[in-house]
Write a protein that holds these residues in place. Structure first.
Motif, PDB file in Angstrom:
ATOM      1  N   PRO A 288       0.822  -1.212   0.000  1.00  0.00           N
ATOM      2  CA  PRO A 288       0.000   0.000   0.000  1.00  0.00           C
ATOM      3  C   PRO A 288       0.856   1.261   0.000  1.00  0.00           C
ATOM      4  CG  PRO A 288      -0.637  -1.535   1.749  1.00  0.00           C
ATOM      5  CD  PRO A 288       0.678  -1.973   1.219  1.00  0.00           C
ATOM      6  N   LEU A 289       0.205   2.421   0.014  1.00  0.00           N
ATOM      7  CA  LEU A 289       0.918   3.687   0.094  1.00  0.00           C
ATOM      8  C   LEU A 289       1.801   3.716   1.347  1.00  0.00           C
ATOM      9  CD1 LEU A 289      -1.943   6.178  -0.870  1.00  0.00           C
ATOM     10  CD2 LEU A 289       0.011   5.546  -2.278  1.00  0.00           C
ATOM     11  N   ALA A 290       2.974   4.319   1.218  1.00  0.00           N
ATOM     12  CA  ALA A 290       3.923   4.332   2.334  1.00  0.00           C
ATOM     13  C   ALA A 290       3.348   5.049   3.546  1.00  0.00           C
ATOM     14  CB  ALA A 290       5.223   4.998   1.887  1.00  0.00           C
ATOM     15  N   GLU A 291       2.584   6.126   3.309  1.00  0.00           N
ATOM     16  CA  GLU A 291       2.030   6.881   4.430  1.00  0.00           C
ATOM     17  C   GLU A 291       0.724   6.282   4.951  1.00  0.00           C
ATOM     18  OE1 GLU A 291       0.657   8.957   0.621  1.00  0.00           O
ATOM     19  OE2 GLU A 291       2.407   7.880   1.371  1.00  0.00           O
ATOM     20  N   GLN A 292       0.204   5.273   4.280  1.00  0.00           N
ATOM     21  CA  GLN A 292      -1.020   4.604   4.721  1.00  0.00           C
ATOM     22  C   GLN A 292      -0.836   3.087   4.622  1.00  0.00           C
ATOM     23  OE1 GLN A 292      -3.472   7.041   2.001  1.00  0.00           O
ATOM     24  NE2 GLN A 292      -4.685   7.591   3.778  1.00  0.00           N
ATOM     25  N   PRO A 293       0.058   2.532   5.438  1.00  0.00           N
ATOM     26  CA  PRO A 293       0.439   1.116   5.325  1.00  0.00           C
ATOM     27  C   PRO A 293      -0.613   0.181   5.920  1.00  0.00           C
ATOM     28  CG  PRO A 293       1.552   2.112   7.172  1.00  0.00           C
ATOM     29  CD  PRO A 293       0.813   3.224   6.488  1.00  0.00           C
ATOM     30  N   VAL A 294      -0.398  -1.103   5.711  1.00  0.00           N
ATOM     31  CA  VAL A 294      -1.335  -2.111   6.203  1.00  0.00           C
ATOM     32  C   VAL A 294      -1.349  -2.162   7.730  1.00  0.00           C
ATOM     33  CG1 VAL A 294       0.331  -4.002   6.148  1.00  0.00           C
ATOM     34  CG2 VAL A 294      -2.110  -4.498   5.845  1.00  0.00           C
ATOM     35  N   THR A 295      -0.268  -1.756   8.369  1.00  0.00           N
ATOM     36  CA  THR A 295      -0.226  -1.769   9.833  1.00  0.00           C
ATOM     37  C   THR A 295      -1.231  -0.807  10.454  1.00  0.00           C
ATOM     38  OG1 THR A 295       1.618  -0.202   9.720  1.00  0.00           O
ATOM     39  CG2 THR A 295       2.165  -2.526   9.993  1.00  0.00           C
ATOM     40  N   HIS A 296      -1.749   0.125   9.688  1.00  0.00           N
ATOM     41  CA  HIS A 296      -2.789   1.015  10.204  1.00  0.00           C
ATOM     42  C   HIS A 296      -4.069   0.256  10.542  1.00  0.00           C
ATOM     43  CE1 HIS A 296      -1.152   5.139   8.603  1.00  0.00           C
ATOM     44  NE2 HIS A 296      -0.401   4.585   9.556  1.00  0.00           N
ATOM     45  N   LEU A 297      -4.221  -0.941  10.007  1.00  0.00           N
ATOM     46  CA  LEU A 297      -5.397  -1.754  10.336  1.00  0.00           C
ATOM     47  C   LEU A 297      -5.383  -2.187  11.799  1.00  0.00           C
ATOM     48  CD1 LEU A 297      -5.706  -4.046   7.171  1.00  0.00           C
ATOM     49  CD2 LEU A 297      -7.066  -2.031   7.737  1.00  0.00           C
ATOM     50  N   GLN A 298      -4.243  -2.046  12.473  1.00  0.00           N
ATOM     51  CA  GLN A 298      -4.131  -2.377  13.889  1.00  0.00           C
ATOM     52  C   GLN A 298      -4.147  -1.129  14.777  1.00  0.00           C
ATOM     53  OE1 GLN A 298      -0.404  -4.643  13.261  1.00  0.00           O
ATOM     54  NE2 GLN A 298      -1.441  -6.375  14.207  1.00  0.00           N
ATOM     55  N   ASP A 299      -4.214   0.044  14.151  1.00  0.00           N
ATOM     56  CA  ASP A 299      -4.196   1.304  14.893  1.00  0.00           C
ATOM     57  C   ASP A 299      -5.621   1.665  15.301  1.00  0.00           C
ATOM     58  OD1 ASP A 299      -3.977   4.117  15.622  1.00  0.00           O
ATOM     59  OD2 ASP A 299      -2.034   4.081  14.633  1.00  0.00           O
ATOM     60  N   LEU A 300      -5.829   1.977  16.586  1.00  0.00           N
ATOM     61  CA  LEU A 300      -7.177   2.279  17.077  1.00  0.00           C
ATOM     62  C   LEU A 300      -7.712   3.609  16.571  1.00  0.00           C
ATOM     63  CD1 LEU A 300      -6.967   1.072  20.794  1.00  0.00           C
ATOM     64  CD2 LEU A 300      -7.767  -0.166  18.782  1.00  0.00           C
ATOM     65  N   ARG A 301      -6.853   4.464  16.044  1.00  0.00           N
ATOM     66  CA  ARG A 301      -7.302   5.753  15.526  1.00  0.00           C
ATOM     67  C   ARG A 301      -7.920   5.570  14.145  1.00  0.00           C
ATOM     68  NH1 ARG A 301      -1.586   8.574  16.485  1.00  0.00           N
ATOM     69  NH2 ARG A 301      -1.009   6.451  15.838  1.00  0.00           N
ATOM     70  N   ARG A 302      -9.187   5.950  14.006  1.00  0.00           N
ATOM     71  CA  ARG A 302      -9.916   5.668  12.771  1.00  0.00           C
ATOM     72  C   ARG A 302      -9.385   6.445  11.577  1.00  0.00           C
ATOM     73  NH1 ARG A 302     -15.982   3.852  13.717  1.00  0.00           N
ATOM     74  NH2 ARG A 302     -15.692   2.710  15.646  1.00  0.00           N
ATOM     75  N   GLN A 303      -8.743   7.572  11.831  1.00  0.00           N
ATOM     76  CA  GLN A 303      -8.216   8.341  10.720  1.00  0.00           C
ATOM     77  C   GLN A 303      -6.968   7.710  10.118  1.00  0.00           C
ATOM     78  OE1 GLN A 303      -8.163   9.200  13.870  1.00  0.00           O
ATOM     79  NE2 GLN A 303      -6.330  10.343  14.454  1.00  0.00           N
ATOM     80  N   ARG A 304      -6.424   6.694  10.769  1.00  0.00           N
ATOM     81  CA  ARG A 304      -5.230   6.013  10.268  1.00  0.00           C
ATOM     82  C   ARG A 304      -5.671   4.877   9.351  1.00  0.00           C
ATOM     83  NH1 ARG A 304      -0.159   8.145  11.899  1.00  0.00           N
ATOM     84  NH2 ARG A 304       0.643   6.157  12.628  1.00  0.00           N
ATOM     85  N   MET A 305      -5.760   5.165   8.065  1.00  0.00           N
ATOM     86  CA  MET A 305      -6.278   4.216   7.093  1.00  0.00           C
ATOM     87  C   MET A 305      -5.162   3.429   6.424  1.00  0.00           C
ATOM     88  SD  MET A 305      -9.595   5.070   7.096  1.00  0.00           S
ATOM     89  CE  MET A 305     -10.300   4.470   5.562  1.00  0.00           C
ATOM     90  N   MET A 306      -5.508   2.219   5.967  1.00  0.00           N
ATOM     91  CA  MET A 306      -4.694   1.523   4.978  1.00  0.00           C
ATOM     92  C   MET A 306      -5.274   1.867   3.611  1.00  0.00           C
ATOM     93  SD  MET A 306      -4.516  -2.432   3.744  1.00  0.00           S
ATOM     94  CE  MET A 306      -5.941  -2.071   2.687  1.00  0.00           C
ATOM     95  N   ARG A 307      -4.450   2.292   2.699  1.00  0.00           N
ATOM     96  CA  ARG A 307      -4.929   2.614   1.347  1.00  0.00           C
ATOM     97  C   ARG A 307      -3.955   2.064   0.317  1.00  0.00           C
ATOM     98  NH1 ARG A 307      -6.700   8.643  -0.145  1.00  0.00           N
ATOM     99  NH2 ARG A 307      -8.353   8.041   1.319  1.00  0.00           N
ATOM    100  N   THR A 308      -4.501   1.421  -0.713  1.00  0.00           N
ATOM    101  CA  THR A 308      -3.676   0.836  -1.766  1.00  0.00           C
ATOM    102  C   THR A 308      -3.415   1.861  -2.860  1.00  0.00           C
ATOM    103  OG1 THR A 308      -5.559   0.022  -3.054  1.00  0.00           O
ATOM    104  CG2 THR A 308      -4.736  -1.403  -1.291  1.00  0.00           C
TER     105      THR A 308
END
Length: 268
Positions: free
Chosen positions: A10-30
Motif C-alpha cells: 500500500p501507500l507508504a504513508e497509509q500502510p497495512v499496519t494502520h489496520l491495527q491502529d485504534l485511531r480511525r483516521q489512520r487508514m490503509m490505502r492501496t
C-alpha cells in the motif's frame, strides 16, 4: 498482536499496519484497484471464529473477499476457506429506492463507508490468515480500510430484552446568532451508543462467559457488538458498533439458574 503484510504494498504513508491502529483516521490505502492480499501471523496459535474489515470503501456488489485460515505460520495447512464471497449484501427488492438506486445497489451504497464481517459456526485454532480483496472497478481508484479484527465471538443463549436503545451523540456545539440563526461553532463526528439488557442468561454458561469477556477486555480494548449479526440489512448496519464498553456493568443473580446484566457500548 498479529504481524500484518499486504501485497502489492500500500501507500507508504497509509500502510497495512494502520489496520491495527485504534485511531480511525489512520487508514490503509492501496495504490490502485488491483487484487490485494493481506496476510497476518501470530507467534502462537489463536482461536478464531470472527473476522471483520471495517471502514472500507468496497461498497459495490462486485466487490469480493476471500478469507483463508491456517493452523501454521507459513500459510500451508488450511483449516478454513470461505471462497470468494461478496463483501456487501445487495438490497432486497422492497428496499430499493426507485429512480435513485442503481441496479444491484447494496445496503452500503448510500453510506460513506462499509464493513464486512464473517461469523463462523465453529472456532479454529490458527497461526496465520490470508484475506484477498477484489474490487477492480472501485470508482475511488484505490482500496482502503481502517480496522481489521480477528478473534472469538460470543452469543448468549437468549438475545437482549426488548427495549435496547440506540443513541447518536453529536459533539457539535450550537449557538444562536443575533439574527436568530442557529449556527454550529464547532464540529465533531457523531458516535453511537447502544444500551441493552440481558435478562435470561444461564449462570453456568452465559454469565460466566460474559464475566470472563468483560474481565479480559474491560474498557481498555475494543469490542465488536452486533444486535442483528448476519441479517444483511440496514438494521444490522445501524446496530453494529465497533467500540468499547462505556460503563461498569453489574451482573445480578436473579434466580438459581438465571442472571441478568445491563451493558452500554460506545462507538470509537
Amino acid at each position: 498482536m498479529a504481524t500484518l503484510t499486504c501485497a502489492p504494498t500500500p501507500l507508504a504513508e497509509q500502510p497495512v499496519t494502520h489496520l491495527q491502529d485504534l485511531r480511525r483516521q489512520r487508514m490503509m490505502r492501496t495504490v490502485d484497484t488491483a487484487d490485494h492480499v493481506i496476510t497476518a501471523t501470530w507467534s502462537a496459535p489463536q482461536r478464531i471464529s470472527c473476522i471483520g474489515l471495517f471502514g472500507h470503501n468496497m461498497r459495490k456488489s462486485s466487490a469480493q473477499w476471500r478469507v483463508q485460515l491456517f493452523s501454521d505460520s507459513a500459510w500451508t495447512t488450511s483449516v478454513y476457506d470461505s471462497g470468494s464471497i461478496p463483501m456487501t449484501v445487495v438490497k432486497g427488492f422492497r428496499a430499493l429506492t426507485w429512480r435513485v438506486d442503481a441496479w444491484r445497489a447494496t445496503i452500503f451504497s448510500d453510506r460513506d463507508s462499509a464493513f464486512s464481517v464473517l461469523w463462523l459456526d465453529d472456532s479454529h485454532a490458527i497461526q496465520s490468515l490470508r484475506i484477498t480483496l477484489s474490487d477492480t472497478t472501485n470508482p475511488d481508484g484505490y482500496l482502503e480500510a481502517y480496522r481489521l479484527l480477528a478473534g472469538l465471538h460470543w452469543q448468549p443463549t437468549h438475545g437482549p430484552a426488548f427495549g435496547a436503545s440506540l443513541q447518536v451523540d453529536d459533539p457539535t456545539e450550537l449557538t444562536q446568532t443575533a439574527g436568530g440563526t442557529l449556527a454550529a461553532v464547532s464540529r465533531g463526528a457523531p458516535t453511537r451508543r447502544l444500551s441493552l439488557e440481558l435478562r435470561w442468561m444461564s449462570r453456568d454458561a452465559d454469565a460466566r462467559r460474559l464475566i470472563e469477556m468483560l474481565s479480559n477486555q474491560s474498557k481498555r480494548k475494543q469490542m465488536l457488538l452486533s444486535l442483528f449479526p448476519g441479517a444483511g440489512s440496514g438494521e444490522e448496519i445501524d446496530y453494529t458498533i465497533l467500540g468499547r464498553i462505556s460503563d461498569s456493568p453489574q451482573i445480578a443473580i436473579v434466580h438459581p439458574q438465571r442472571a441478568r446484566a445491563k451493558l452500554t457500548f460506545t462507538e470509537g
